[in-house]
Design a protein around this motif. Structure first.
Motif, mmCIF file in Angstrom:
data_model
loop_
_atom_site.group_PDB
_atom_site.id
_atom_site.type_symbol
_atom_site.label_atom_id
_atom_site.label_comp_id
_atom_site.label_asym_id
_atom_site.label_seq_id
_atom_site.Cartn_x
_atom_site.Cartn_y
_atom_site.Cartn_z
ATOM 1 N N MET A 7 7.437 4.545 9.070
ATOM 2 C CA MET A 7 7.342 3.291 8.187
ATOM 3 C C MET A 7 6.455 2.233 8.270
ATOM 4 O O MET A 7 5.814 1.486 7.746
ATOM 5 N N GLU A 8 6.288 2.137 9.816
ATOM 6 C CA GLU A 8 5.137 1.130 10.282
ATOM 7 C C GLU A 8 4.082 1.466 9.858
ATOM 8 O O GLU A 8 3.010 0.372 9.873
ATOM 9 N N ARG A 9 3.355 2.469 9.632
ATOM 10 C CA ARG A 9 2.001 2.875 9.414
ATOM 11 C C ARG A 9 1.887 2.979 7.798
ATOM 12 O O ARG A 9 0.599 2.996 7.160
ATOM 13 N N LEU A 10 2.752 3.171 7.162
ATOM 14 C CA LEU A 10 2.987 3.256 5.418
ATOM 15 C C LEU A 10 2.407 2.072 4.792
ATOM 16 O O LEU A 10 1.501 2.114 4.226
ATOM 17 N N ILE A 11 2.924 0.737 5.267
ATOM 18 C CA ILE A 11 2.436 -0.564 4.766
ATOM 19 C C ILE A 11 0.891 -0.572 4.773
ATOM 20 O O ILE A 11 0.168 -0.961 3.879
ATOM 21 N N PRO A 12 0.282 -0.517 6.128
ATOM 22 C CA PRO A 12 -1.105 -0.698 6.323
ATOM 23 C C PRO A 12 -1.705 0.343 5.556
ATOM 24 O O PRO A 12 -2.746 0.175 5.017
ATOM 25 N N GLY A 13 -1.368 1.473 5.475
ATOM 26 C CA GLY A 13 -2.075 2.475 4.739
ATOM 27 C C GLY A 13 -1.974 2.308 3.291
ATOM 28 O O GLY A 13 -3.124 2.540 2.688
ATOM 29 N N LEU A 14 -0.985 1.725 2.603
ATOM 30 C CA LEU A 14 -1.026 1.330 1.382
ATOM 31 C C LEU A 14 -1.954 0.141 1.005
ATOM 32 O O LEU A 14 -2.615 0.193 -0.132
ATOM 33 N N LEU A 15 -1.832 -0.723 1.857
ATOM 34 C CA LEU A 15 -2.775 -1.930 1.720
ATOM 35 C C LEU A 15 -4.410 -1.327 2.034
ATOM 36 O O LEU A 15 -5.165 -1.851 0.787
ATOM 37 N N VAL A 16 -4.578 -0.539 2.705
ATOM 38 C CA VAL A 16 -6.203 -0.084 2.899
ATOM 39 C C VAL A 16 -6.478 0.774 1.505
ATOM 40 O O VAL A 16 -7.446 0.472 1.189
#
Length: 174
Positions: free
Chosen positions: A1-10
């Protein structure tokens, strides 16, 4: 989950950048709508004898005197590998996946060399610059097309062949 939000933002940022690029290109095409009509390409037999042919890297076509303003002429809007051929009745630029562009000899103003255009800088005289008149819907427009010959000596052959077909101006001698 901690990588999901930065991945979605990028991913969202990348999509926004691509949409901005498409929007800017469409705006350029709309502003240059006078250059939208493709030129008629004559049949092979109507072009006259072939004087020179070379593989080239097509760089850009710009308004004369404005080498940083790319034009969206059909067949000449994008940088690509292709071929340039000089015939008795004009110059043909062929790029894969694009309509061919034929510049009639009466439209050719001059041909020479250049060192840079838009985002391409090469050695002194490394680009072939074809100065010609495009029949835009707003009236004749003076443009410059930049090519880079891929084989040694091809640039000189293209220039010499094109110079041989350029109509002599009144009051000048050969």
């Amino acid at each position: 989950m901690e990588r999901l939000i930065p991945g979605l933002l990028v991913t969202a940022l990348a999509v926004l950048i691509l949409l901005a690029m498409v929007w800017a290109w469409r705006g350029r095409r709309r502003r240059q709508s006078a250059f939208a009509a493709p030129a008629e390409v004559p049949a092979v037999e109507a072009r006259g004898a072939e004087l020179a042919r070379a593989s080239v890297l097509y760089v850009a076509t710009t308004k004369a005197g404005e080498p940083l303003e790319r034009l969206t002429i059909p067949g000449l809007a994008f940088r690509a590998r292709g071929e340039a051929a000089v015939y008795e009745r004009g110059v043909l630029i062929s790029l894969p996946g694009e309509p061919e562009t034929f510049v009639p000899r009466d439209a050719v103003r001059s041909i020479g060399t250049s060192t840079w255009a838009i985002d391409r800088v090469v050695e002194t005289g490394g680009l072939v610059r074809l100065d010609w008149t495009y029949p835009s819907t707003d009236g004749p427009a003076e443009v410059e097309s930049y090519l880079r010959a891929t084989e040694l000596g091809d640039a000189r052959r293209l220039i010499d062949a094109a110079n041989s077909i350029i109509p002599q101006q009144e009051g000048t001698s050969s």
